[in-house]
Design a protein around this motif. Structure first.
Motif, PDB file in Angstrom:
ATOM      1  N   TYR A 165      26.881  72.162  40.422  1.00  0.00           N
ATOM      2  CA  TYR A 165      27.948  72.928  39.751  1.00  0.00           C
ATOM      3  C   TYR A 165      27.392  74.231  39.174  1.00  0.00           C
ATOM      4  CZ  TYR A 165      31.754  74.212  36.635  1.00  0.00           C
ATOM      5  OH  TYR A 165      32.767  74.899  36.007  1.00  0.00           O
ATOM      6  N   ALA A 166      26.208  74.171  38.604  1.00  0.00           N
ATOM      7  CA  ALA A 166      25.620  75.354  37.952  1.00  0.00           C
ATOM      8  C   ALA A 166      25.005  76.327  38.947  1.00  0.00           C
ATOM      9  CB  ALA A 166      24.561  74.910  36.945  1.00  0.00           C
ATOM     10  N   SER A 167      24.517  75.809  40.109  1.00  0.00           N
ATOM     11  CA  SER A 167      23.722  76.650  41.008  1.00  0.00           C
ATOM     12  C   SER A 167      24.476  77.207  42.201  1.00  0.00           C
ATOM     13  CB  SER A 167      22.518  75.851  41.534  1.00  0.00           C
ATOM     14  OG  SER A 167      21.761  75.335  40.464  1.00  0.00           O
ATOM     15  N   GLY A 173      34.555  71.654  39.959  1.00  0.00           N
ATOM     16  CA  GLY A 173      35.326  71.788  38.731  1.00  0.00           C
ATOM     17  C   GLY A 173      34.739  70.964  37.620  1.00  0.00           C
ATOM     18  N   VAL A 174      35.229  71.237  36.419  1.00  0.00           N
ATOM     19  CA  VAL A 174      34.758  70.527  35.245  1.00  0.00           C
ATOM     20  C   VAL A 174      35.961  70.029  34.459  1.00  0.00           C
ATOM     21  CG1 VAL A 174      34.616  72.626  33.852  1.00  0.00           C
ATOM     22  CG2 VAL A 174      33.177  70.667  33.259  1.00  0.00           C
ATOM     23  N   ASP A 175      35.817  68.881  33.830  1.00  0.00           N
ATOM     24  CA  ASP A 175      36.859  68.264  33.002  1.00  0.00           C
ATOM     25  C   ASP A 175      38.173  68.086  33.767  1.00  0.00           C
ATOM     26  OD1 ASP A 175      35.033  68.047  30.941  1.00  0.00           O
ATOM     27  OD2 ASP A 175      35.566  70.008  30.105  1.00  0.00           O
ATOM     28  N   HIS A 176      39.223  68.828  33.368  1.00  0.00           N
ATOM     29  CA  HIS A 176      40.545  68.627  33.971  1.00  0.00           C
ATOM     30  C   HIS A 176      40.535  68.907  35.480  1.00  0.00           C
ATOM     31  CE1 HIS A 176      44.856  68.640  34.531  1.00  0.00           C
ATOM     32  NE2 HIS A 176      44.793  69.872  35.022  1.00  0.00           N
ATOM     33  N   ILE A 177      39.847  69.951  35.889  1.00  0.00           N
ATOM     34  CA  ILE A 177      39.794  70.292  37.312  1.00  0.00           C
ATOM     35  C   ILE A 177      38.998  69.232  38.068  1.00  0.00           C
ATOM     36  CG2 ILE A 177      39.013  72.020  38.994  1.00  0.00           C
ATOM     37  CD1 ILE A 177      39.473  74.134  36.809  1.00  0.00           C
TER      38      ILE A 177
END
Length: 359
Positions: free
Chosen positions: A328-330, A298-302
């Motif tokens: 995260y990207a791959s 996840g990113v930020d809030h997650i």
């Protein structure tokens, strides 16, 4: 106001070709482009072929029945038993004579329909519908343009076939007058020959008419199932679903997936962080996969929620900014990490396992 009404009018005009779905729906209802002239022409063609092949067999059986009737049956005393026997024997002989023609007629009927529309079985036309007995709708069908066209076509076909038949009879009129002086076998042979000539001529004419009729039936069918632009839009909405409903369904699916992912975080071996913007939960289980795999990201809030759950369940968090971003990207959730990340992830897992042993 007038402009809006004009736009609505043009939107409702049936100017667009029917979509594949519309054609499929019409086919399920038994509505297809089909020419009865093709059926008639093929039926007559197959019947004449059978008559040409089995002509001598049919003639011999007819002569045998004729001779038997005037040599045997004529001397029988008429009562209930003899009448039943005569009827049974004559029926069997007639069935032998016309049986091949009936059989080939059935085959020709199936073949002509398969050739035009393929295999189609539906009970839709047999369903009870009050519109079928509505006198107003019936009157509209009787006096419709299609009914008038069909009437004119029928009159034209009768005129063409009648002209051909009369011309052939006129050609053989002298021979027909001499039939009275021939025996039964010669008379049957003559009439069989005349019937064959009439049939071939009629078939050629019907085949030509059938080509034009089939083209007209296809054109008329395509015209009747045309759709308006609004019809196409409505159909697309029905297939794809209303955009608002679709977005709500997708949102619900995302929520379910998110809850499922969060429930897996406590089972992670380690959470690799950015430290604040990204979080990737990794697990290694030899029974599940040959390499470590991602069970949540996840990113930020997650990402914050993942770190929070990991902390609450004593899952170690390790900061590695480039690795967290790359994973995260791959890698998607549930996927095994690629080979280029093996060493970096292995080092982190080794560090985690050492720290857990110390504790």
């Amino acid at each position: 106001m007038l402009l809006r009404l004009d736009l609505q009018f043009f939107a409702g005009e049936k100017t667009e070709k029917a979509t594949p779905k519309r054609k499929h729906d019409e086919r399920k209802k038994g509505r297809v482009a089909k020419s009865q002239d093709v059926n008639t022409a093929l039926l007559l063609l197959f019947s004449l072929i059978v008559m040409a092949i089995f002509g001598s067999f049919m003639k011999d059986n007819m002569l045998a029945l004729y001779q038997h009737s005037f040599t045997e049956y004529i001397h029988w005393e008429l009562n209930e038993k003899t009448l039943f026997q005569i009827f049974t024997e004559v029926a069997i002989e007639l069935l032998k004579i016309v049986g091949p023609v009936f059989l080939i007629a059935i085959i020709a009927g199936f073949a002509s329909n398969l050739m035009q529309i393929g295999f189609l079985f539906t009970t839709e036309p047999l369903k009870f519908d009050l519109k079928k007995i509505d006198p107003i709708q019936g009157a509209k069908r009787i006096f419709s343009l299609r009914a008038i066209v069909e009437l004119l076509k029928s009159i034209f076909k009768i005129a063409v076939i009648g002209t051909i038949t009369f011309s052939i009879i006129w050609m053989y009129k002298d021979d027909m007058l001499m039939v009275a002086f021939k025996n039964a076998e010669s008379a049957l042979q003559f009439f069989g020959q005349v019937t064959l000539v009439m049939g071939i001529s009629a078939i050629i004419a019907l085949m030509v008419l059938a080509v034009f009729d089939y083209a007209y039936q296809r054109y008329d069918f395509e015209k009747n199932i045309r759709m308006s632009k609004q019809d196409i839009k409505d159909e697309y909405k029905n297939i794809e679903g209303d955009p608002l409903i679709k977005s709500k369904i997708k949102e619900k699916q995302r929520q379910i997936a998110m809850r499922r992912m969060m429930s897996e975080i406590p089972n992670a071996d380690v959470v690799i962080t950015n430290p604040t913007h990204f979080a990737v939960a990794i697990k290694y289980d030899e029974t599940e996969a040959s390499a470590p795999y991602v069970i949540g990201k996840g990113v930020d809030h997650i990402a914050f929620k993942i770190r929070e759950i990991a902390k609450a369940n004593n899952v170690m968090t390790v900061e590695n900014r480039p690795l967290a971003r790359s994973l995260y990207a791959s890698v998607e959730i549930g996927e095994v990490i690629p080979e280029e990340f093996y060493q970096a992830v292995a080092e982190i897992l080794a560090y985690v396992y050492r720290m857990e042993k110390k504790v």
